[in-house]
Scaffold this motif. Structure first.
Motif, PDB file in Angstrom:
ATOM      1  N   TYR A 153      24.794   3.858  18.981  1.00 10.37           N
ATOM      2  CA  TYR A 153      24.295   4.670  17.926  1.00 10.37           C
ATOM      3  C   TYR A 153      25.927   4.794  17.196  1.00 10.37           C
ATOM      4  O   TYR A 153      25.770   4.481  16.019  1.00 10.37           O
ATOM      5  CB  TYR A 153      23.810   6.012  18.057  1.00 10.37           C
ATOM      6  N   ARG A 154      26.775   5.523  17.561  1.00  5.79           N
ATOM      7  CA  ARG A 154      28.032   5.593  16.864  1.00  5.79           C
ATOM      8  C   ARG A 154      28.598   4.658  16.272  1.00  5.79           C
ATOM      9  O   ARG A 154      29.214   4.414  15.109  1.00  5.79           O
ATOM     10  CB  ARG A 154      28.900   6.432  17.717  1.00  5.79           C
ATOM     11  N   ARG A 155      28.713   3.494  16.843  1.00  4.38           N
ATOM     12  CA  ARG A 155      29.236   2.178  16.366  1.00  4.38           C
ATOM     13  C   ARG A 155      28.221   1.806  15.112  1.00  4.38           C
ATOM     14  O   ARG A 155      28.881   1.344  14.053  1.00  4.38           O
ATOM     15  CB  ARG A 155      29.027   0.930  17.464  1.00  4.38           C
ATOM     16  N   LEU A 156      26.847   1.760  15.361  1.00  3.54           N
ATOM     17  CA  LEU A 156      26.146   1.415  14.092  1.00  3.54           C
ATOM     18  C   LEU A 156      26.146   2.435  13.033  1.00  3.54           C
ATOM     19  O   LEU A 156      26.124   2.123  11.681  1.00  3.54           O
ATOM     20  CB  LEU A 156      24.627   1.104  14.682  1.00  3.54           C
ATOM     21  N   ASP A 157      26.280   3.689  13.189  1.00 10.25           N
ATOM     22  CA  ASP A 157      26.547   4.806  12.112  1.00 10.25           C
ATOM     23  C   ASP A 157      27.851   4.433  11.683  1.00 10.25           C
ATOM     24  O   ASP A 157      27.935   4.629  10.465  1.00 10.25           O
ATOM     25  CB  ASP A 157      26.500   6.076  12.899  1.00 10.25           C
ATOM     26  N   THR A 158      28.975   4.244  12.257  1.00  8.45           N
ATOM     27  CA  THR A 158      30.118   3.788  11.722  1.00  8.45           C
ATOM     28  C   THR A 158      30.084   2.490  10.700  1.00  8.45           C
ATOM     29  O   THR A 158      30.482   2.618   9.654  1.00  8.45           O
ATOM     30  CB  THR A 158      31.273   3.445  12.830  1.00  8.45           C
ATOM     31  N   MET A 159      29.180   1.492  11.155  1.00 11.25           N
ATOM     32  CA  MET A 159      29.008   0.473  10.358  1.00 11.25           C
ATOM     33  C   MET A 159      28.289   0.683   8.800  1.00 11.25           C
ATOM     34  O   MET A 159      28.757   0.097   7.889  1.00 11.25           O
ATOM     35  CB  MET A 159      28.331  -0.520  11.092  1.00 11.25           C
ATOM     36  N   LEU A 160      27.319   1.582   8.869  1.00 16.20           N
ATOM     37  CA  LEU A 160      26.639   2.003   7.910  1.00 16.20           C
ATOM     38  C   LEU A 160      27.700   2.592   6.842  1.00 16.20           C
ATOM     39  O   LEU A 160      27.691   2.521   5.789  1.00 16.20           O
ATOM     40  CB  LEU A 160      25.389   3.177   8.142  1.00 16.20           C
ATOM     41  N   HIS A 161      28.467   3.699   7.373  1.00 20.06           N
ATOM     42  CA  HIS A 161      29.446   4.347   6.638  1.00 20.06           C
ATOM     43  C   HIS A 161      30.450   3.540   6.053  1.00 20.06           C
ATOM     44  O   HIS A 161      30.918   3.383   4.740  1.00 20.06           O
ATOM     45  CB  HIS A 161      30.052   5.561   7.266  1.00 20.06           C
ATOM     46  N   LEU A 162      31.072   2.340   6.916  1.00 13.15           N
ATOM     47  CA  LEU A 162      31.630   1.602   6.324  1.00 13.15           C
ATOM     48  C   LEU A 162      31.466   0.609   5.315  1.00 13.15           C
ATOM     49  O   LEU A 162      31.942   0.220   4.264  1.00 13.15           O
ATOM     50  CB  LEU A 162      32.615   0.533   7.509  1.00 13.15           C
ATOM     51  N   THR A 163      30.167   0.285   5.465  1.00  9.71           N
ATOM     52  CA  THR A 163      29.508  -0.579   4.419  1.00  9.71           C
ATOM     53  C   THR A 163      29.264  -0.073   3.044  1.00  9.71           C
ATOM     54  O   THR A 163      29.659  -0.547   2.106  1.00  9.71           O
ATOM     55  CB  THR A 163      28.051  -1.054   4.858  1.00  9.71           C
ATOM     56  N   LEU A 164      29.130   1.415   2.870  1.00 11.44           N
ATOM     57  CA  LEU A 164      28.691   2.190   1.826  1.00 11.44           C
ATOM     58  C   LEU A 164      30.349   2.218   1.208  1.00 11.44           C
ATOM     59  O   LEU A 164      30.461   2.046   0.077  1.00 11.44           O
ATOM     60  CB  LEU A 164      28.540   3.408   2.200  1.00 11.44           C
ATOM     61  N   ALA A 165      31.328   2.399   1.980  1.00 14.35           N
ATOM     62  CA  ALA A 165      32.746   2.494   1.735  1.00 14.35           C
ATOM     63  C   ALA A 165      33.031   1.143   0.796  1.00 14.35           C
ATOM     64  O   ALA A 165      33.872   0.965  -0.162  1.00 14.35           O
ATOM     65  CB  ALA A 165      33.681   2.802   2.497  1.00 14.35           C
ATOM     66  N   GLU A 166      32.643   0.175   1.506  1.00 14.36           N
ATOM     67  CA  GLU A 166      32.916  -1.336   1.105  1.00 14.36           C
ATOM     68  C   GLU A 166      32.259  -1.465  -0.088  1.00 14.36           C
ATOM     69  O   GLU A 166      32.934  -2.273  -1.265  1.00 14.36           O
ATOM     70  CB  GLU A 166      32.791  -2.352   2.028  1.00 14.36           C
ATOM     71  N   LEU A 167      31.157  -1.103  -0.456  1.00 19.61           N
ATOM     72  CA  LEU A 167      30.453  -1.454  -1.430  1.00 19.61           C
ATOM     73  C   LEU A 167      30.527  -0.500  -2.634  1.00 19.61           C
ATOM     74  O   LEU A 167      30.202  -1.066  -3.728  1.00 19.61           O
ATOM     75  CB  LEU A 167      29.059  -1.336  -1.365  1.00 19.61           C
ATOM     76  N   SER A 168      31.556   0.396  -2.677  1.00 19.27           N
ATOM     77  CA  SER A 168      32.127   1.149  -3.620  1.00 19.27           C
ATOM     78  C   SER A 168      32.931   0.578  -4.526  1.00 19.27           C
ATOM     79  O   SER A 168      32.938   1.029  -5.773  1.00 19.27           O
ATOM     80  CB  SER A 168      33.091   2.223  -3.036  1.00 19.27           C
ATOM     81  N   GLY A 169      33.382  -0.679  -4.506  1.00 23.26           N
ATOM     82  CA  GLY A 169      34.232  -1.454  -5.302  1.00 23.26           C
ATOM     83  C   GLY A 169      35.347  -1.373  -5.371  1.00 23.26           C
ATOM     84  O   GLY A 169      36.428  -1.779  -5.764  1.00 23.26           O
ATOM     85  N   SER A 170      35.963  -0.278  -4.373  1.00 24.70           N
ATOM     86  CA  SER A 170      37.442   0.024  -4.307  1.00 24.70           C
ATOM     87  C   SER A 170      37.977  -0.443  -2.744  1.00 24.70           C
ATOM     88  O   SER A 170      37.594   0.412  -1.791  1.00 24.70           O
ATOM     89  CB  SER A 170      37.626   1.450  -4.684  1.00 24.70           C
ATOM     90  N   ALA A 171      38.896  -1.450  -2.802  1.00 25.44           N
ATOM     91  CA  ALA A 171      39.431  -1.789  -1.509  1.00 25.44           C
ATOM     92  C   ALA A 171      40.439  -0.690  -1.067  1.00 25.44           C
ATOM     93  O   ALA A 171      40.469  -0.632   0.208  1.00 25.44           O
ATOM     94  CB  ALA A 171      40.323  -3.163  -1.782  1.00 25.44           C
ATOM     95  N   THR A 172      40.782  -0.128  -1.820  1.00 23.37           N
ATOM     96  CA  THR A 172      41.685   0.976  -1.159  1.00 23.37           C
ATOM     97  C   THR A 172      41.150   2.173  -0.501  1.00 23.37           C
ATOM     98  O   THR A 172      41.400   2.590   0.614  1.00 23.37           O
ATOM     99  CB  THR A 172      42.599   1.651  -2.547  1.00 23.37           C
ATOM    100  N   LEU A 173      39.965   2.644  -1.056  1.00 24.19           N
ATOM    101  CA  LEU A 173      39.203   3.455  -0.878  1.00 24.19           C
ATOM    102  C   LEU A 173      38.482   2.869   0.772  1.00 24.19           C
ATOM    103  O   LEU A 173      38.410   3.899   1.497  1.00 24.19           O
ATOM    104  CB  LEU A 173      38.081   3.738  -1.687  1.00 24.19           C
ATOM    105  N   ALA A 174      38.119   1.750   0.617  1.00 23.62           N
ATOM    106  CA  ALA A 174      37.315   1.353   1.814  1.00 23.62           C
ATOM    107  C   ALA A 174      38.608   1.143   3.094  1.00 23.62           C
ATOM    108  O   ALA A 174      38.231   1.505   4.148  1.00 23.62           O
ATOM    109  CB  ALA A 174      36.968  -0.208   1.940  1.00 23.62           C
TER     110      ALA A 174
END
Length: 240
Positions: A153-174
């Motif tokens: 669960y925690r690995r997949l939870d992390t992936m969900l949050h990382l995906t959202l960060a990546e999709l923000s359009g800011s590489a620095t934020l991600a």
């Protein structure tokens, strides 16, 4: 517990926010125990009193007490002199490791920075809109967390949050989020996975993704803020 003993809990026990009732109630009761306001062998306030002080349902309170019992922190005793009693809490290897990790970081700084990044990413994704492949990636990341085994669960939870960060359009934020999430995960790995909390997190995840895909930036930010506060409440409870 007599009136005097109940009074000494007033600085800690207070009404919780509706969004994270379980997590914040657990945090407060753990804090009561860690501060020694209810000593080992002493009885916690009655369920009715605790529920009234925290402004939560008896059902939610019982879920909190069950978590504490499962962790060997309290026990329920029946009879005229029954109730929920605080147990002696032996240190475990997990707790020793947690203390080591906590000593190496400024936990409050990490939690606040994480909230800023996560809330910002959610708002950006919603404001600028996700379509086609990006929307599909976010839906797929959410779907992967549903019915995930506890070990994953925690690995997949992390992936969900990382995906959202990546999709923000800011590489620095991600990149910054990836770094802070690694620190958060180090701390989360030292506390138990709580099914009630995971169920609540899943509800928030679903609401978050819906808000993002609907273009509701304010709604997405608010859901993410509540979500981060829930995690922070758990960590503060176990780290106190």
């Amino acid at each position: 517990m007599n009136e005097h003993a109940a009074d000494r809990l007033s600085p800690v026990l207070r009404p919780v926010r509706a969004g994270n009732g379980f997590e914040e109630a657990l945090q407060q009761i753990l804090q009561v125990m860690r501060l020694g306001l209810v000593a080992q062998g002493e009885r916690l306030p009655a369920e009715r009193e605790l529920a009234e002080r925290l402004q939560i349902s008896r059902v939610t309170l019982r879920e909190v007490l069950k978590v504490l019992a499962d962790q060997g922190l309290v026990e329920s005793r029946r009879g005229r002199y029954g109730g929920t009693f605080v147990l002696a809490r032996p240190a475990t290897a997990g707790e020793d490791e947690l203390r080591r990790r906590v000593a190496a970081v400024d936990v409050e700084d990490v939690l606040r920075f994480r909230e800023v990044l996560e809330v910002g990413a959610a708002g950006l994704c919603a404001a600028y809109g996700l379509g086609g492949e990006d929307a599909g990636r976010l839906r797929a990341a959410l779907a992967a967390t549903h019915d995930a085994p506890l070990a994953d669960y925690r690995r997949l939870d992390t992936m969900l949050h990382l995906t959202l960060a990546e999709l923000s359009g800011s590489a620095t934020l991600a990149a910054q989020y990836a770094a802070v999430r690694a620190t958060v995960n180090d701390l989360l790995d030292c506390i138990p996975l709580l099914v009630r909390n995971l169920e609540h997190s899943q509800q928030q995840h679903t609401a978050l993704v819906e808000a993002v895909l609907d273009g509701d930036a304010e709604g997405a930010r608010e859901v993410m803020r509540e979500h981060c506060c829930g995690t922070a409440a758990l960590l503060r409870g176990f780290l106190a």
